[in-house]
Design a protein around this motif. Structure first.
Motif, PDB file in Angstrom:
ATOM      1  N   LEU A  54       0.856  -1.182   0.000  1.00  0.00           N
ATOM      2  CA  LEU A  54       0.000   0.000   0.000  1.00  0.00           C
ATOM      3  C   LEU A  54       0.895   1.236   0.000  1.00  0.00           C
ATOM      4  O   LEU A  54       2.091   1.150   0.320  1.00  0.00           O
ATOM      5  CB  LEU A  54      -0.912   0.000   1.225  1.00  0.00           C
ATOM      6  N   LEU A  55       0.325   2.379  -0.340  1.00  0.00           N
ATOM      7  CA  LEU A  55       1.070   3.634  -0.335  1.00  0.00           C
ATOM      8  C   LEU A  55       0.666   4.460   0.874  1.00  0.00           C
ATOM      9  O   LEU A  55      -0.505   4.799   1.049  1.00  0.00           O
ATOM     10  CB  LEU A  55       0.786   4.420  -1.620  1.00  0.00           C
ATOM     11  N   ARG A  56       1.643   4.772   1.707  1.00  0.00           N
ATOM     12  CA  ARG A  56       1.421   5.605   2.888  1.00  0.00           C
ATOM     13  C   ARG A  56       2.074   6.960   2.659  1.00  0.00           C
ATOM     14  O   ARG A  56       3.235   7.040   2.234  1.00  0.00           O
ATOM     15  CB  ARG A  56       2.031   4.935   4.116  1.00  0.00           C
ATOM     16  N   VAL A  57       1.333   8.034   2.946  1.00  0.00           N
ATOM     17  CA  VAL A  57       1.851   9.382   2.733  1.00  0.00           C
ATOM     18  C   VAL A  57       1.545  10.246   3.956  1.00  0.00           C
ATOM     19  O   VAL A  57       0.574  10.005   4.678  1.00  0.00           O
ATOM     20  CB  VAL A  57       1.235  10.021   1.466  1.00  0.00           C
ATOM     21  N   PRO A  58       2.366  11.268   4.198  1.00  0.00           N
ATOM     22  CA  PRO A  58       2.140  12.133   5.370  1.00  0.00           C
ATOM     23  C   PRO A  58       1.056  13.165   5.133  1.00  0.00           C
ATOM     24  O   PRO A  58       0.818  13.604   4.007  1.00  0.00           O
ATOM     25  CB  PRO A  58       3.508  12.809   5.557  1.00  0.00           C
ATOM     26  N   LYS A  59       0.410  13.564   6.222  1.00  0.00           N
ATOM     27  CA  LYS A  59      -0.566  14.654   6.155  1.00  0.00           C
ATOM     28  C   LYS A  59       0.137  16.000   6.332  1.00  0.00           C
ATOM     29  O   LYS A  59       1.188  16.097   6.980  1.00  0.00           O
ATOM     30  CB  LYS A  59      -1.623  14.491   7.254  1.00  0.00           C
ATOM     31  N   ALA A  60      -0.487  17.014   5.796  1.00  0.00           N
ATOM     32  CA  ALA A  60       0.037  18.371   5.936  1.00  0.00           C
ATOM     33  C   ALA A  60      -0.282  18.927   7.321  1.00  0.00           C
ATOM     34  O   ALA A  60      -1.288  18.570   7.939  1.00  0.00           O
ATOM     35  CB  ALA A  60      -0.577  19.267   4.865  1.00  0.00           C
TER      36      ALA A  60
END
Length: 352
Positions: A54-60
């Motif tokens: 899966l792709l995990r990305v940070p929140k702003a």
């Protein structure tokens, strides 16, 4: 950066990813969002990196550490404590620029109505790196998948000697007492200490298994609908080594508790990370395939910001009598410690 995570070897999502892939929201927390990436069948150039991931990305707008720092911490500090099969594997990936972020944020906006109220409106950060995270969801339609937080698998060093609840049961009692959500006819709060007595207590592993299965809304009664997988889950609870290893690591890294802790003590920092992880279990429908159980959410925390909260919580549990079950309207917890005291008192009466 750790030598085992060279920046030069990190795969990249090309700028065209925004147009070539379909993104589906899988889940999110306060600081991160996880997406499924659906690759076109004829796109062989990038499909391999998403196979099983899966792709995990940070929140702003969060104060979380960068993904480079998180990966380095996981590689250098967390990974050596466990066997490779005990951990959800993850690695860094270069994100493909502004267009990709816009696509991901469009997915969040489309799903706004089903997001948790306190997460609505949050968006993906324009970050250089994301993570490819091992996918622990079903591989086949009939696989049994579960997730839970093991929490504190040993008592807090700050608990009073007269405590009749473990740290987690005390914390849950406070939460229910404050929200007035625990009633006499409500199911009791699950005690995490039962995880460690499954090998010797049939009641403990049945209680744990039933609770875990209740967390999966897609399988209302696995004991009857998936009896073979349910039996395999029971066997895993009795024989697994990952939860005892997690408990030992929690104890090894915190002998004093939050009230005596130093925010700059790396061992205490690690102990609190280990107390907030998630365990994913996958019991395949195919009996020839093994049960998989892996720990995730082992991120480095913002210790300086968190210590005050941890200490305030510990004081509230002690001063409010939650460790000893002395709250004004007592909350049902079914804590293993309380059960042990009740059983001991019964044995003493019967022997007198």
């Amino acid at each position: 950066m750790s030598p085992s995570v060279p920046l030069s070897g990190i795969p990249a999502l090309p700028c065209s990813a925004a147009d070539h892939y379909e993104f589906k929201l899988v889940g999110e927390g306060a600081s991160n969002v996880v997406f499924e990436v659906v690759v076109q069948p004829n796109d062989e150039s990038s499909s391999s990196i998403f196979q099983g991931n899966l792709l995990r990305v940070p929140k702003a707008g969060t104060k979380a550490h960068t993904y480079v720092e998180l990966q380095e911490y996981w590689e250098a500090v967390v990974k050596p404590l466990f066997e490779p099969e005990d951990l959800v594997q993850h690695r860094l990936v270069h994100l493909g620029g502004e267009q990709l972020v816009l696509r991901l944020n469009a997915v969040l906006a489309k799903n706004e109505d089903i997001r948790r109220p306190d997460f609505r409106g949050s968006r993906v950060a324009a970050a250089e790196y994301g993570m490819l995270v091992e996918d622990m969801r079903q591989r086949q339609p009939n696989d049994l998948t579960l997730e839970f937080k093991p929490k504190w698998l040993a008592q807090s060093p700050n608990a009073p000697p007269s405590a009749t609840r473990c740290r987690n049961c005390a914390r849950e009692a406070l939460k229910h007492h404050t929200k007035h959500t625990n009633h006499r006819d409500s199911p009791p709060i699950l005690c995490p200490l039962d995880f460690l007595t499954c090998a010797t207590s049939p009641a403990a592993f049945t209680r744990i298994a039933d609770h875990l299965c209740s967390l999966n809304p897609l399988i209302p009664s696995p004991k009857t609908t998936h009896p073979a997988q349910y039996s395999r889950l029971l066997y895993w609870l009795q024989t697994n080594t990952v939860l005892p290893r997690l408990r030992a690591a929690q104890l090894d890294n915190d002998g004093q508790g939050p009230l005596q802790a130093d925010a700059h003590d790396p061992k205490f920092q690690l102990a609190m990370t280990l107390r907030d992880c998630t365990c994913f279990i996958r019991v395949p429908y195919d009996p020839a395939l093994p049960v998989e159980a892996k720990l995730a959410d082992l991120d480095k925390k913002n210790w300086a910001a968190k210590l005050g909260y941890w200490q305030a919580m510990e004081r509230r549990l002690i001063e409010g009598g939650y460790y000893e079950g002395r709250e004004a309207v007592k909350v049902r917890t079914d804590c293993q410690l309380e059960r042990g005291i009740v059983n001991e008192s019964t044995d003493q009466r019967e022997g007198s």
